[in-house]
Structures are given as C-alpha cells and as structure tokens.
Write an enzyme that holds these catalytic residues in place. Structure first.
Site, PDB file in Angstrom:
ATOM      1  CG  ASP A 281      -2.545 -15.942   5.126  1.00 21.90           C
ATOM      2  OD1 ASP A 281      -3.564 -15.484   5.468  1.00 21.90           O
ATOM      3  OD2 ASP A 281      -1.535 -15.399   4.316  1.00 21.90           O
TER       4      ASP A 281
ATOM      5  CD  GLU B 211      -6.140 -15.347 -14.026  1.00 21.24           C
ATOM      6  OE1 GLU B 211      -5.610 -14.704 -13.228  1.00 21.24           O
ATOM      7  OE2 GLU B 211      -6.621 -16.456 -13.762  1.00 21.24           O
TER       8      GLU B 211
ATOM      9  CB  VAL C  87       2.541 -19.319 -17.407  1.00 15.96           C
ATOM     10  CG1 VAL C  87       4.106 -19.415 -17.415  1.00 15.96           C
ATOM     11  CG2 VAL C  87       2.029 -17.837 -17.330  1.00 15.96           C
TER      12      VAL C  87
ATOM     13  CE  LYS D  31      -2.580  -2.728  -0.489  1.00 20.61           C
ATOM     14  NZ  LYS D  31      -2.382  -4.425  -0.298  1.00 20.61           N
TER      15      LYS D  31
ATOM     16  N   GLY E 203      -4.472 -11.763 -10.205  1.00 23.29           N
ATOM     17  CA  GLY E 203      -5.254 -11.711  -8.972  1.00 23.29           C
ATOM     18  C   GLY E 203      -4.863 -10.529  -8.054  1.00 23.29           C
TER      19      GLY E 203
ATOM     20  N   GLY F  18      -0.671 -14.215 -13.155  1.00 24.68           N
ATOM     21  CA  GLY F  18      -1.643 -14.220 -12.245  1.00 24.68           C
ATOM     22  C   GLY F  18      -2.475 -12.851 -12.152  1.00 24.68           C
TER      23      GLY F  18
ATOM     24  CG  HIS G 208     -24.285  17.087  -0.130  1.00 27.95           C
ATOM     25  ND1 HIS G 208     -24.067  16.305  -1.209  1.00 27.95           N
ATOM     26  CD2 HIS G 208     -24.453  18.261  -0.486  1.00 27.95           C
ATOM     27  CE1 HIS G 208     -24.240  17.084  -2.156  1.00 27.95           C
ATOM     28  NE2 HIS G 208     -24.045  18.321  -1.797  1.00 27.95           N
TER      29      HIS G 208
HETATM   30  P1  FAD Z   1       1.760 -14.173   8.297  1.00 24.31           P
HETATM   31  O1  FAD Z   1       1.478 -12.625   8.351  1.00 24.31           O
HETATM   32  O2  FAD Z   1       2.349 -14.778   7.186  1.00 24.31           O
HETATM   33  O3  FAD Z   1       2.797 -14.243   9.533  1.00 24.31           O
HETATM   34  C1  FAD Z   1       3.132 -15.498   9.885  1.00 24.31           C
HETATM   35  C2  FAD Z   1       4.611 -15.376  10.602  1.00 24.31           C
HETATM   36  O4  FAD Z   1       4.886 -16.313  11.463  1.00 24.31           O
HETATM   37  C3  FAD Z   1       5.482 -14.937   9.644  1.00 24.31           C
HETATM   38  O5  FAD Z   1       6.130 -13.816  10.302  1.00 24.31           O
HETATM   39  C4  FAD Z   1       6.591 -16.005   9.642  1.00 24.31           C
HETATM   40  O6  FAD Z   1       7.894 -15.692   9.422  1.00 24.31           O
HETATM   41  C5  FAD Z   1       6.262 -16.469  11.065  1.00 24.31           C
HETATM   42  N1  FAD Z   1       6.393 -18.158  11.215  1.00 24.31           N
HETATM   43  C6  FAD Z   1       6.174 -19.015  10.276  1.00 24.31           C
HETATM   44  N2  FAD Z   1       6.436 -20.352  11.025  1.00 24.31           N
HETATM   45  C7  FAD Z   1       6.932 -19.945  11.992  1.00 24.31           C
HETATM   46  C8  FAD Z   1       7.616 -20.839  13.105  1.00 24.31           C
HETATM   47  N3  FAD Z   1       7.354 -22.155  12.896  1.00 24.31           N
HETATM   48  N4  FAD Z   1       8.375 -20.567  13.952  1.00 24.31           N
HETATM   49  C9  FAD Z   1       8.243 -18.931  14.227  1.00 24.31           C
HETATM   50  N5  FAD Z   1       7.717 -18.193  13.380  1.00 24.31           N
HETATM   51  C10 FAD Z   1       7.054 -18.479  12.387  1.00 24.31           C
HETATM   52  N6  FAD Z   1      -4.329  -8.873   3.137  1.00 24.31           N
HETATM   53  C11 FAD Z   1      -5.051  -7.763   3.488  1.00 24.31           C
HETATM   54  O7  FAD Z   1      -5.901  -8.220   4.472  1.00 24.31           O
HETATM   55  N7  FAD Z   1      -5.091  -6.871   2.898  1.00 24.31           N
HETATM   56  C12 FAD Z   1      -4.054  -6.245   2.260  1.00 24.31           C
HETATM   57  O8  FAD Z   1      -4.058  -5.296   1.654  1.00 24.31           O
HETATM   58  C13 FAD Z   1      -3.098  -7.443   1.752  1.00 24.31           C
HETATM   59  N8  FAD Z   1      -2.133  -7.352   0.866  1.00 24.31           N
HETATM   60  C14 FAD Z   1      -1.347  -8.376   0.795  1.00 24.31           C
HETATM   61  C15 FAD Z   1      -0.021  -7.846  -0.217  1.00 24.31           C
HETATM   62  C16 FAD Z   1       0.715  -8.697  -0.427  1.00 24.31           C
HETATM   63  C17 FAD Z   1       1.744  -8.599  -1.484  1.00 24.31           C
HETATM   64  C18 FAD Z   1       0.573 -10.070   0.318  1.00 24.31           C
HETATM   65  C19 FAD Z   1       1.830 -11.033  -0.060  1.00 24.31           C
HETATM   66  C20 FAD Z   1      -0.345 -10.347   1.200  1.00 24.31           C
HETATM   67  C21 FAD Z   1      -1.354  -9.440   1.521  1.00 24.31           C
HETATM   68  N9  FAD Z   1      -2.368  -9.761   2.229  1.00 24.31           N
HETATM   69  C22 FAD Z   1      -3.347  -8.662   2.415  1.00 24.31           C
HETATM   70  C23 FAD Z   1      -2.560 -11.087   3.031  1.00 24.31           C
HETATM   71  C24 FAD Z   1      -2.012 -10.869   4.428  1.00 24.31           C
HETATM   72  O9  FAD Z   1      -0.489 -10.519   4.293  1.00 24.31           O
HETATM   73  C25 FAD Z   1      -2.082 -12.289   4.882  1.00 24.31           C
HETATM   74  O10 FAD Z   1      -3.518 -12.739   5.008  1.00 24.31           O
HETATM   75  C26 FAD Z   1      -1.891 -12.233   6.553  1.00 24.31           C
HETATM   76  O11 FAD Z   1      -0.530 -11.584   6.614  1.00 24.31           O
HETATM   77  C27 FAD Z   1      -1.874 -13.204   7.247  1.00 24.31           C
HETATM   78  O12 FAD Z   1      -1.541 -13.251   8.437  1.00 24.31           O
HETATM   79  P2  FAD Z   1      -0.937 -14.406   9.331  1.00 24.31           P
HETATM   80  O13 FAD Z   1      -0.699 -14.034  10.850  1.00 24.31           O
HETATM   81  O14 FAD Z   1      -1.743 -15.601   9.219  1.00 24.31           O
HETATM   82  O15 FAD Z   1       0.461 -14.604   8.705  1.00 24.31           O
HETATM   83  P1  NAD Z   2      -4.934 -14.635  -6.120  1.00 25.04           P
HETATM   84  O1  NAD Z   2      -5.745 -15.921  -5.735  1.00 25.04           O
HETATM   85  O2  NAD Z   2      -5.572 -13.282  -5.688  1.00 25.04           O
HETATM   86  O3  NAD Z   2      -4.642 -14.685  -7.740  1.00 25.04           O
HETATM   87  C1  NAD Z   2      -3.996 -15.822  -8.454  1.00 25.04           C
HETATM   88  C2  NAD Z   2      -4.236 -15.661  -9.687  1.00 25.04           C
HETATM   89  O4  NAD Z   2      -3.400 -16.524 -10.426  1.00 25.04           O
HETATM   90  C3  NAD Z   2      -5.652 -16.274 -10.000  1.00 25.04           C
HETATM   91  O5  NAD Z   2      -6.421 -15.580 -10.792  1.00 25.04           O
HETATM   92  C4  NAD Z   2      -5.331 -17.651 -10.728  1.00 25.04           C
HETATM   93  O6  NAD Z   2      -6.123 -17.997 -11.718  1.00 25.04           O
HETATM   94  C5  NAD Z   2      -4.043 -17.434 -11.453  1.00 25.04           C
HETATM   95  N1  NAD Z   2      -3.142 -18.380 -11.806  1.00 25.04           N
HETATM   96  C6  NAD Z   2      -3.007 -19.645 -11.292  1.00 25.04           C
HETATM   97  N2  NAD Z   2      -2.027 -20.430 -11.915  1.00 25.04           N
HETATM   98  C7  NAD Z   2      -1.717 -19.735 -12.900  1.00 25.04           C
HETATM   99  C8  NAD Z   2      -0.902 -19.958 -13.919  1.00 25.04           C
HETATM  100  N3  NAD Z   2      -0.184 -21.294 -14.214  1.00 25.04           N
HETATM  101  N4  NAD Z   2      -0.793 -19.051 -15.229  1.00 25.04           N
HETATM  102  C9  NAD Z   2      -1.485 -17.749 -14.811  1.00 25.04           C
HETATM  103  N5  NAD Z   2      -2.187 -17.533 -14.010  1.00 25.04           N
HETATM  104  C10 NAD Z   2      -2.383 -18.568 -12.946  1.00 25.04           C
HETATM  105  O7  NAD Z   2      -3.481 -14.872  -5.413  1.00 25.04           O
HETATM  106  P2  NAD Z   2      -2.415 -13.687  -5.353  1.00 25.04           P
HETATM  107  O8  NAD Z   2      -2.514 -12.497  -6.143  1.00 25.04           O
HETATM  108  O9  NAD Z   2      -1.101 -14.353  -5.337  1.00 25.04           O
HETATM  109  O10 NAD Z   2      -2.522 -13.423  -3.696  1.00 25.04           O
HETATM  110  C11 NAD Z   2      -2.481 -14.405  -2.877  1.00 25.04           C
HETATM  111  C12 NAD Z   2      -3.605 -14.026  -1.613  1.00 25.04           C
HETATM  112  O11 NAD Z   2      -2.860 -13.131  -0.672  1.00 25.04           O
HETATM  113  C13 NAD Z   2      -4.739 -13.657  -2.208  1.00 25.04           C
HETATM  114  O12 NAD Z   2      -5.599 -14.290  -2.416  1.00 25.04           O
HETATM  115  C14 NAD Z   2      -5.114 -12.766  -0.981  1.00 25.04           C
HETATM  116  O13 NAD Z   2      -5.647 -13.553   0.045  1.00 25.04           O
HETATM  117  C15 NAD Z   2      -4.090 -12.277  -0.194  1.00 25.04           C
HETATM  118  N6  NAD Z   2      -3.782 -10.838  -0.851  1.00 25.04           N
HETATM  119  C16 NAD Z   2      -4.721  -9.938  -0.327  1.00 25.04           C
HETATM  120  C17 NAD Z   2      -4.686  -8.551  -0.737  1.00 25.04           C
HETATM  121  C18 NAD Z   2      -5.610  -7.697  -0.188  1.00 25.04           C
HETATM  122  O14 NAD Z   2      -6.508  -7.966   0.728  1.00 25.04           O
HETATM  123  N7  NAD Z   2      -5.661  -6.613  -0.916  1.00 25.04           N
HETATM  124  C19 NAD Z   2      -3.684  -8.313  -1.501  1.00 25.04           C
HETATM  125  C20 NAD Z   2      -2.657  -9.239  -1.833  1.00 25.04           C
HETATM  126  C21 NAD Z   2      -2.661 -10.349  -1.389  1.00 25.04           C
END
Ligand code: FAD
Ligand code: NAD
Length: 475
Positions: A320, A212, A246, A58, A191, A189, A452
């Site tokens: 997650d 995609e 892909v 963000k 997504g 992807g 408004h």
């Molecule tokens: P995580 O945030 O993955 O945290 C898990 C932690 O556990 C990590 O620090 C890891 O190192 C640690 N860990 C793992 N195994 C062990 C172990 N054995 N011992 C000690 N530590 C360990 N979600 C949204 O809602 N809004 C968004 O805008 C959004 N944007 C995103 C953008 C990107 C690029 C990505 C990749 C994800 C985004 N997400 C977003 C998804 C969001 O980041 C996850 O849903 C969220 O972080 C999940 O939280 P969590 O606590 O389950 O796991």
């Molecule tokens: P995603 O599930 O949103 O999108 C993955 C896309 O890749 C899908 O549309 C799928 O059809 C496509 N795909 C899969 N295999 C493919 C292939 N071989 N070739 C071409 N396309 C293919 O997954 P993401 O964008 O990797 O994000 C992962 C997760 O992280 C999201 O599902 C979401 O839960 C979380 N996330 C959330 C936010 C947010 O809340 N704003 C932002 C980023 C990530």
C-alpha cells in the site's frame, strides 16, 4: 544475535510478512519489524489486513449474513426461526478470535522459517541501517541489511472538518468494533469499505446512509455491473446519495451532525455514528530518516520502479505504501517478487490481471478492462453475458441476482476483462484470471468442461454468448 541480515523487512502486513517468509525460504538471513499491537497488548503481525481490514471485515460480513438469512431467507426454505437476536459483543469476540488465530499463525510461520521478528518501529537510516524503537520502550536496536524492504502500508484519509474521535466519528477500526447496532449509521464514501462495512451494520438492523461525492456509483467497476449493484443494494435498504460532498461534521448531544452539499444545496443529516471511508493514503510517518535518500511521489507514496526498487540501491518498497491498487494480494505478490529478485531469481507481476473483489452480497469481482476503458482506448471488442437467474445452482441456492459479463478482442478473441456480480464472484473470478494470464480466448473458456450444477457455468455461458451460442439464454 548478530545485527547483520541479508534482508530486513519493515512492516509485517501481507506485503512484509510474505516477503520475509519467501526471503527466508530462499536461504536469506531475514528480519521483520512490525509495530502493530493487538488488543491483548502483544505483537500482532499481519498488518491492516489481518488486524483491522480484510479478515475482520469478512468475519463480520459472514456473521451479519447469517443473521440476515435467518430473518429474511429461511422462511422460503420452510424453516421457521422465531425471535432471532444478535449478540454484538459475541459477534465481535468471534471476530477477534479469528484475528488472533491468524496473527498467531503468522508469528508461528515467521518463527518456523527462522525470520527474526522485532515488535517495534523501524526507521531507515543511511548506509542500509535500520534503527528499531521497541514497542516495549526498551533500548533502541540497530540492524544492518544488504537489502531493506519497506512495507509500511496505509492509513485512512481524514477529511478536514470531519475529525475522527474513535467513538462517534470513526474509521474502519471503529466500525469493526461497535458495541451495539447503531440505530442510524452515516457512511462518507460509497467505496469498498463503505459498502462492505455499511452492509454489515445494515444487515444487523442499522439504517445506513452512504454519502458519496461522485455522481457515479463504484466508478472503477464496469457500468453494467455498477448499475445492477446500485439497484440491488438500494433494495437491501442501503440509502445511497450520489453527488453528495461532505463539508463538515461534529458531535452534538451525542449525535453526529453532518453537513453535505449536493445539486440542491447544503443539507444536514444526523446519525448515531459516522464511518468515514473516503480512501487510504500511504503511511510513512517515522519510517525514513531525513538523509536516507528514499524519494516519495507527489501523492506521498514511496517512489519505486517496475521492480519495486526505490531511489536508494538495496532499498525496495511494496504494498500500500507504493503505486498501484491497495489490495492485500497485490502487496503479497510484490513481496514474493522482491524476495526472489534479491535472491537473484527472475520475477515480475502482471498488474493487468490483479483481480478486484467487493465482498457485498452479492459479491462484485472483476479482472482486466471495463467496457468504458476499452471504449476510451479505442479497442474493438465484443461482449457476452449470462444472468445468474438462468443458472440452476444459483436458483437452488437462492442467489439469482446478478450476471457475468465477458469482454474479448473483436479480432483475436483474447479475453480483455470479466465482470461478475453474483454469489461467490470472488471465487469465480479466479478462473478468469488464469485464462487471462495465459492470454486465453473466450473460445478457450467456452470449450472447457464446467461441472454441473455450479455457478461457474455462468462464466462458461457468458463465454459461449460472446460467440452467439449460449445454450441457456436467448442469444
Ligand atoms: P499493511 O497491511 O497496512 O501493513 C503494514 C504494517 O506495517 C502494519 O502492521 C504497520 O503497523 C506496520 N508499520 C508501518 N510503519 C512501520 C514502521 N516504521 N516500523 C514497523 N512497522 C511499521 N484488501 C484485499 O485485498 N481484500 C480485502 O478484502 C480487503 N479488505 C479490507 C478491509 C478494510 C476495512 C481495509 C481497511 C482494508 C482492506 N483491504 C483489503 C486492503 C488491505 O488491507 C491492504 O491492501 C493490505 O493490508 C496492504 O498490505 P501492506 O503489507 O502493504 O500494508
Ligand atoms: P475507496 O477509494 O474504495 O472509496 C472511497 C470513496 O469515497 C470514493 O467513492 C470517493 O469518491 C468517496 N469520497 C472521497 N471523498 C469524499 C467526500 N469528501 N465526501 C463523500 N465521498 C467522498 O476507499 P475506501 O473504501 O476507503 O477503501 C480504501 C482502500 O482499501 C480501497 O481503495 C481498497 O484498495 C482497499 N480495500 C479493499 C477491499 C477489498 O479488496 N474488498 C475492501 C476494503 C478496502
């Protein structure tokens, strides 16, 4: 320090650190173990979300939006800015600063709540014992908990034949840290990550192509919204190829060559960089000893019941690494709920009203069912909608794209879903979540006074439109 705790949380992401803080607030002696190491080599609690997910993405989305506005939108306001330049290292440094501030804040919150924090990897053994391998490679530490919460998060899925190399073929971590704007960026992807990070680099001047596999764009979203969004994103310069599977990718002469298969057969694309964002999978590597008894599902998620209990009494799992959407707010609410259940309080989460947001420009946000889901379930519904082009505040701000669409039960008028494509959709959806949590009707939103001029009047008008009485559009 005693090695006995009421609650031990493994993972310090938005699931784990929130669970730990809530448990400590409830008077439970709590430990939190997190393995993540920041760029400075130190512990950096906050998980994927704060370090390499929600927050850094963000931050870059906001930076790139400023650059885009300067170049494309200011002139209409009578503001001339000549020769705008993007300093990528400065933009990345600002992003890293925001991450540091927030992860440092989490460390302080854990400390302030008297949570014992361990920087290292936790492994669940039998008998509610956790073994910690410290990140500094010191001696292992053994803790005992009355309850253990597993919150180990997720990692990106790697496609066979398309190996990450951290430089040319990258995941979200690499795409948040490019040191220059690639001339061309391929994204596998279309997504959430592909659209958000694709938008960042597109706005900064990269030619971005999203490949995609599915024939439908944003298959989870309501079709009226995804259709509008696809049109808008193509106008913004994103090249989006649907139905493109892909097959393989490799680096040749400093370029990434990608082979895809679509309806016309096999083709090759060449990009300077390739982002692979085809989804994430639960991460449990090294988390569970073989005999700990915790079961996984076929998808590799930790198997939990509705209350987040695993197959082992006293062991819980959230975020997650379990079923449900991979969203930070879902993980955090599960963390709160589990801490409260452990403390003997009632707690549950309404998964049906978890909001979704895609932080493109305009943003996409929704809560509840899509029109396609209602049709598939045979539910009789009515719809209302309102375009931002007819909203005064949207026009004043230059945000006239998109709309609000509301779905309500045909008989009871209960709101079943709200879908927004527009500026600040991420904020506007909250009102709809509240309405749905209270089992509100569209009539409730139609009767509530909305300030408004605000974008929220579009939500109001969509609710009025459901009953054929919108004021600012033809019914
Ligand atoms: P995580 O945030 O993955 O945290 C898990 C932690 O556990 C990590 O620090 C890891 O190192 C640690 N860990 C793992 N195994 C062990 C172990 N054995 N011992 C000690 N530590 C360990 N979600 C949204 O809602 N809004 C968004 O805008 C959004 N944007 C995103 C953008 C990107 C690029 C990505 C990749 C994800 C985004 N997400 C977003 C998804 C969001 O980041 C996850 O849903 C969220 O972080 C999940 O939280 P969590 O606590 O389950 O796991
Ligand atoms: P995603 O599930 O949103 O999108 C993955 C896309 O890749 C899908 O549309 C799928 O059809 C496509 N795909 C899969 N295999 C493919 C292939 N071989 N070739 C071409 N396309 C293919 O997954 P993401 O964008 O990797 O994000 C992962 C997760 O992280 C999201 O599902 C979401 O839960 C979380 N996330 C959330 C936010 C947010 O809340 N704003 C932002 C980023 C990530």
């Amino acid at each position: 320090m005693s090695d006995k705790f009421d609650v031990i949380v493994i993972g310090g992401g938005p699931g784990g650190y929130v669970a730990a803080i809530r448990a400590a607030q409830l008077g439970l002696k709590t430990a939190c173990i997190d393995a993540f190491t920041g760029k400075d080599g130190k512990a950096s609690p906050g998980g994927t979300c704060l370090n390499v997910g929600c927050i850094p993405s963000k931050t870059l989305l906001d930076s790139s939006k400023h650059f885009h506005h300067v170049q494309h939108d200011y002139a209409a306001h009578g503001i001339t800015v000549s020769d705008a330049q993007i300093d990528v290292p400065q933009m990345i440094a600002r992003k890293d600063g925001v991450v540091r501030k927030l992860t440092g804040g989490v460390s302080q919150l854990l400390k302030g709540n008297k949570v014992s924090f361990f920087h290292g990897t936790g492994k669940l053994k039998t008998g509610l014992e956790v073994e910690i391998t410290p990140a500094d490679e010191g001696d292992t530490i053994s803790l005992h908990g009355k309850n253990i919460i597993l919150a180990s998060g997720s990692v990106p899925i790697e496609i066979p034949g398309v190996p990450f190399d951290g430089e040319y073929i990258v995941d979200n971590v690499g795409a948040l840290d490019f040191d220059h704007v690639p001339d061309t960026l391929g994204v596998i992807g279309a997504g959430v990550i592909g659209l958000e990070l694709g938008s960042v680099w597109n706005r900064l001047g990269s030619k971005v192509t999203l490949l995609e596999a599915l024939p439908d764009f944003l298959a989870l979203a309501d079709k009226d919204i995804s259709k509008q969004a696809l049109r808008e994103f193509k106008k913004q310069g994103l090249e989006i190829h649907l139905g493109s599977m892909v097959k393989s990718a490799g680096v040749e002469d400093g370029k990434v060559k990608v082979t895809i298969e679509d309806a016309k057969g096999e083709h090759q694309h060449t990009f300077e960089r390739l982002l692979v964002s085809v989804g994430r999978k639960p991460y449990t590597d090294g988390l569970l000893s073989e005999d700990c008894g915790v079961k996984l599902t076929e998808k590799g998620q930790i198997d939990v019941n509705e209350q987040s209990q695993t197959s082992v009494p006293g062991v819980w799992a959230i975020g997650d690494c379990v079923r449900g959407p991979m969203l930070a707010h879902k993980a955090s609410e599960e963390g709160v709920a589990v801490a409260e259940l452990i403390a003997g309080k009632p707690a549950n989460i309404h998964f049906d009203t978890v909001p979704w947001v895609v932080y493109t420009d305009p943003e996409i946000a929704w809560v509840g069912k899509t029109e396609q889901e209602l049709q598939a379930a045979g539910i009789d519904y009515k719809t209302g909608s309102f375009p931002f082009a007819a909203n005064g505040r949207a026009l004043a701000g230059g945000h006239s794209s998109g709309m609000v669409k509301m779905l309500a039960d045909a008989e009871t008028d209960e709101i079943l879903g709200v879908h927004i494509f527009g500026a600040n959709a991420s904020e506007l959806v909250s009102e709809c979540v509240v309405a749905m949590e209270f089992q509100g009707a569209s009539e409730d939103l139609a009767r509530i006074v909305h300030a408004h001029p605000t974008l929220s009047e579009a939500v109001h008008e969509a609710a009025l439109h459901l009953d054929g009485r919108a004021i600012h559009r033809g019914n």
